[in-house]
Design an enzyme around this catalytic site. Structure first.
Site, PDB file in Angstrom:
ATOM      1  N   SER A 157       0.836  -1.197   0.000  1.00  0.00           N
ATOM      2  CA  SER A 157       0.000   0.000   0.000  1.00  0.00           C
ATOM      3  C   SER A 157       0.879   1.258   0.000  1.00  0.00           C
ATOM      4  O   SER A 157       1.684   1.436  -0.909  1.00  0.00           O
ATOM      5  CB  SER A 157      -0.961  -0.054   1.191  1.00  0.00           C
ATOM      6  OG  SER A 157      -1.987   0.894   1.060  1.00  0.00           O
ATOM      7  N   ASP A 252     -10.147  -3.723  -4.786  1.00  0.00           N
ATOM      8  CA  ASP A 252      -9.250  -2.712  -4.238  1.00  0.00           C
ATOM      9  C   ASP A 252      -9.305  -1.475  -5.119  1.00  0.00           C
ATOM     10  O   ASP A 252      -9.069  -1.564  -6.330  1.00  0.00           O
ATOM     11  CB  ASP A 252      -7.819  -3.264  -4.198  1.00  0.00           C
ATOM     12  CG  ASP A 252      -6.816  -2.316  -3.565  1.00  0.00           C
ATOM     13  OD1 ASP A 252      -7.167  -1.182  -3.219  1.00  0.00           O
ATOM     14  OD2 ASP A 252      -5.638  -2.722  -3.421  1.00  0.00           O
ATOM     15  N   HIS A 282      -8.297  -4.986  -0.660  1.00  0.00           N
ATOM     16  CA  HIS A 282      -7.071  -4.310  -0.229  1.00  0.00           C
ATOM     17  C   HIS A 282      -6.718  -4.769   1.182  1.00  0.00           C
ATOM     18  O   HIS A 282      -7.587  -4.969   2.026  1.00  0.00           O
ATOM     19  CB  HIS A 282      -7.292  -2.801  -0.248  1.00  0.00           C
ATOM     20  CG  HIS A 282      -6.081  -2.005   0.090  1.00  0.00           C
ATOM     21  ND1 HIS A 282      -5.143  -1.639  -0.852  1.00  0.00           N
ATOM     22  CD2 HIS A 282      -5.629  -1.509   1.267  1.00  0.00           C
ATOM     23  CE1 HIS A 282      -4.188  -0.938  -0.276  1.00  0.00           C
ATOM     24  NE2 HIS A 282      -4.450  -0.845   1.014  1.00  0.00           N
TER      25      HIS A 282
END
Length: 310
Positions: A157, A252, A282
């Site tokens: 991320s 995501d 995600h």
């Protein structure tokens, strides 16, 4: 495909518990909840040979590093791993289980950098900390017992965003030399308006509002998002960057920009392996304790790093 049954079960638990999205909480509440959620889903932390806490000079003051060593001797490769959390949440504790598994599976020393968080320290503070950490590792390789010719960087991320930014900075600064980059559902463009951003608005999952909340903390001035060190997909050229492994998730909002970055790397002549995990949300990479695909993705990442760092 539909949301994977294991991920759907996690979503149903959040719904039953009335769990509010992180972006509706205070920073202190969100930071505590994020760490608690990650620890609950990460699985039992694997034992490693040793874990050492170091403090090294950083651009904003002392910079904490956590060093994981496997039960192996010799001059080992090293992975610089950068935790996620939207540049706003997270700490080396956030990525602890991931770092332990990669240390053991790759057979490398793993170093986690405790970079400064926004909004207290907006862009480019985290980037500068990551650069300082990488340069310190390369300069002190003998002391660390690692091979300066076998350094990889990875992150998930926001950590993937910082890993990509580091490769750009290292190319421009002439080092340190990086053998591989592992980018797990990375943010790559602050103004991304992709189908995956538009279609993911489920408040029980990481969604487009989450993305906007994090970017809003990270960028003191929205114009800073045009800087390639904030939005790597905006770099004029990606030529000469290290080979990459890119992992994305179907459910995501960051999916499309991560995959666009993989395509841009490939178009620039950088060897890339892209793997999308269908049915996954995600954050799944950090949920290896409850999601089979989280464990599989970590094994895949370890296989790619081990091959790259031979």
């Amino acid at each position: 495909m539909p949301l994977h049954p294991q991920a759907e079960a996690m979503r149903a638990q959040r719904a039953a518990a009335g769990t509010p999205p992180l972006y509706t909480r205070t920073l202190a509440e969100a930071r505590a909840a994020d760490l608690a959620d990650i620890r609950a889903a990460a699985g039992n932390p694997e034992p490693v040979g040793s874990v050492e806490e170091l403090t090294v000079p950083g651009p904003g003051g002392p910079l904490p590093l956590r060093v994981y060593r496997p039960e192996r001797d010799g001059r080992l490769p090293v992975l610089l791993y950068l935790f996620g959390g939207g540049w706003t949440l997270g700490s080396p504790d956030t990525g602890d289980a991931i770092c332990r598994r990669l240390t053991n599976a790759v057979g490398c020393v793993t170093v986690s950098v405790g970079y400064r968080l926004a909004p207290e320290h907006p862009f480019p503070a985290a980037v500068h900390d990551v650069i300082a950490g990488a340069e310190w590792i390369a300069a002190n390789a003998a002391e660390l017992g690692v091979d300066p010719e076998r350094i990889a960087v990875g992150g998930d991320s926001a950590g993937g965003n910082l890993a990509a930014a580091l490769t750009l900075a290292a190319r421009e600064r002439g080092g340190p030399a990086l053998r591989h980059q592992l980018l797990v559902y990375p943010n790559t463009d602050h103004a991304a308006d992709t189908p995956s951003v538009r279609e993911h608005d489920d408040p029980l999952l990481f969604n487009r509002r989450s993305v906007a909340w994090y970017w809003g903390h990270y960028l003191a001035d929205p114009a800073d998002g045009a800087d390639p060190l904030a939005s790597p997909l905006r770099a004029p050229s990606l030529a000469g960057l290290p080979p990459a492994t890119v992992i994305t998730a179907e459910y995501d909002p960051l999916r499309d920009e991560g995959e666009a970055y993989a395509r841009a790397l490939r178009a620039a002549g950088v060897p890339v392996e892209l793997r999308r995990y269908d049915g996954m949300p995600h954050g799944f990479f950090a949920m290896a304790g409850v999601l089979d695909d989280g464990r599989d993705a970590q094994r895949h990442a370890a296989d790619r790093l081990r091959e790259a760092l031979r």
